[in-house]
Design a protein around this motif. Structure first.
Motif, short mmCIF file in Angstrom:
data_model
loop_
_atom_site.label_atom_id
_atom_site.label_comp_id
_atom_site.label_asym_id
_atom_site.label_seq_id
_atom_site.Cartn_x
_atom_site.Cartn_y
_atom_site.Cartn_z
N TYR A 125 73.35 -57.30 -46.28
CA TYR A 125 72.38 -56.65 -45.39
C TYR A 125 71.21 -56.11 -46.21
O TYR A 125 70.04 -56.29 -45.84
N ALA A 126 71.50 -55.45 -47.32
CA ALA A 126 70.44 -54.90 -48.16
C ALA A 126 69.56 -56.01 -48.72
O ALA A 126 68.33 -55.90 -48.72
N ALA A 127 70.17 -57.09 -49.19
CA ALA A 127 69.39 -58.21 -49.74
C ALA A 127 68.47 -58.80 -48.68
O ALA A 127 67.28 -59.04 -48.94
N LEU A 128 68.99 -59.05 -47.49
CA LEU A 128 68.16 -59.61 -46.42
C LEU A 128 67.06 -58.63 -46.00
O LEU A 128 65.94 -59.05 -45.71
N SER A 129 67.38 -57.36 -45.99
CA SER A 129 66.38 -56.35 -45.64
C SER A 129 65.24 -56.37 -46.65
O SER A 129 64.06 -56.35 -46.27
N TRP A 130 65.57 -56.41 -47.95
CA TRP A 130 64.52 -56.47 -48.97
C TRP A 130 63.72 -57.75 -48.85
O TRP A 130 62.51 -57.75 -49.08
N ALA A 131 64.38 -58.86 -48.49
CA ALA A 131 63.65 -60.12 -48.29
C ALA A 131 62.63 -59.97 -47.16
O ALA A 131 61.49 -60.43 -47.28
#
Length: 160
Positions: A125-131
């Motif tokens: 979730y964090a990775a996709l949010s940063w993307a």
């Protein structure tokens, strides 16, 4: 007012280099946290389409095809809810992309957060949010500056 706009990446290249470095870090975070290039590029394309950023859409369509995403899947991105070609993870990522792109409207609603959180781990979730944060930043730079989409080289047709 002139159609020529301030080209932020040329006028203040240090800030643009920092944004580019941030984007590379986000790519590393995605890879480290289980977000493959297919999923990442689907998100990048969708955010860019929603923001009306033809320049970034072109870049990420090229990267998506290089990552093995077929043309049919790419063309279905704007109609992902109806298309049936996306996995549960991809649908969740596309929904998160919409929430981040239109964050001023509803924020990340509890409903979206819960649906997406039921599919992805905290790290994913964090990775996709940063993307989403990264591509939305690039989209704003490019759209505000009206960066032109470079023409493609004509494709040579091979006789059958």
């Amino acid at each position: 007012m002139s159609e020529t706009r301030v080209h932020l990446s040329k006028t203040e290249p240090a800030a643009y280099r920092a944004l580019d470095a941030f984007s590379k870090t986000v790519g590393e975070i995605c890879a480290a946290n289980g977000i493959d290039d297919r999923l990442k590029e689907i998100v990048m394309i969708h955010c860019s389409q929603l923001n009306g950023c033809a320049y970034c859409t072109r870049i990420h369509v090229d990267r998506a095809t290089a990552a093995g995403i077929d043309v049919d899947t790419i063309t279905q991105i704007p109609t992902w809810r109806e298309s049936g070609v996306f996995t549960e993870r991809e649908c969740a990522a596309l929904e998160l992309a919409e929430a981040f792109t239109f964050i001023a409207e509803d924020g990340i609603s509890d409903e979206v957060y819960d649906r997406v959180g039921a599919v992805f781990t905290e790290k994913e979730y964090a990775a996709l949010s940063w993307a989403c944060v990264s591509i939305n930043a690039f989209n704003r730079v490019v759209v505000a500056g009206r960066y032109p989409v470079p023409p493609r080289e004509p494709q040579v047709q091979v006789p059958a």
